[in-house]
Write a protein that holds these residues in place. Structure first.
Motif, short mmCIF file in Angstrom:
data_model
loop_
_atom_site.label_atom_id
_atom_site.label_comp_id
_atom_site.label_asym_id
_atom_site.label_seq_id
_atom_site.Cartn_x
_atom_site.Cartn_y
_atom_site.Cartn_z
N LEU A 66 0.82 -1.21 0.00
CA LEU A 66 0.00 0.00 0.00
C LEU A 66 0.85 1.27 0.00
CD1 LEU A 66 -2.82 -1.02 2.48
CD2 LEU A 66 -3.02 -0.68 0.02
N MET A 69 2.23 1.92 -3.50
CA MET A 69 1.27 2.53 -4.42
C MET A 69 1.06 4.01 -4.10
SD MET A 69 -1.56 -0.43 -5.11
CE MET A 69 -1.91 -0.81 -3.42
N ILE A 73 2.12 7.33 -6.55
CA ILE A 73 1.15 8.35 -6.93
C ILE A 73 1.58 9.72 -6.40
CG2 ILE A 73 -1.25 9.09 -6.66
CD1 ILE A 73 -0.85 6.75 -8.57
#
Length: 89
Positions: A66, A69, A73
């Motif tokens: 997590l 990711m 971003i």
């Protein structure tokens, strides 16, 4: 034997995080600071994985995924903001 490898990994990651923090604070350009911040996220992911190995828990690996990711971003959004001045067109 794995305990020594995990301790060595923690020492190396601590040194890497300290050097990345130095680059983040002293970077001559904004690009250097972005790269340092992205590298700090990668080192944080490695730290979470090492904690998961040390405690033999699968939950830490999911947390690392997590963070990977979100870190990707965040880096893309910050670079886009620096280039164009806005994130959402």
């Amino acid at each position: 034997m794995i305990e020594y490898a995990v301790i060595f990994g923690f020492v190396c990651l601590t040194l890497a995080l300290a050097l990345n923090l130095w680059r983040l604070l002293k970077g001559p350009s904004i690009g250097d600071r972005i790269v340092a911040l992205d590298t700090m996220v990668i080192n944080a992911i490695a730290t979470i994985v090492l904690i998961g190995i040390a405690q033999a828990s699968d939950t830490f690996f999911e947390a690392a995924l997590l963070l990977a990711m979100v870190g990707f971003i965040g880096t893309v959004a910050y670079c886009k903001f620096m280039l164009r001045g806005d994130i959402i067109e």
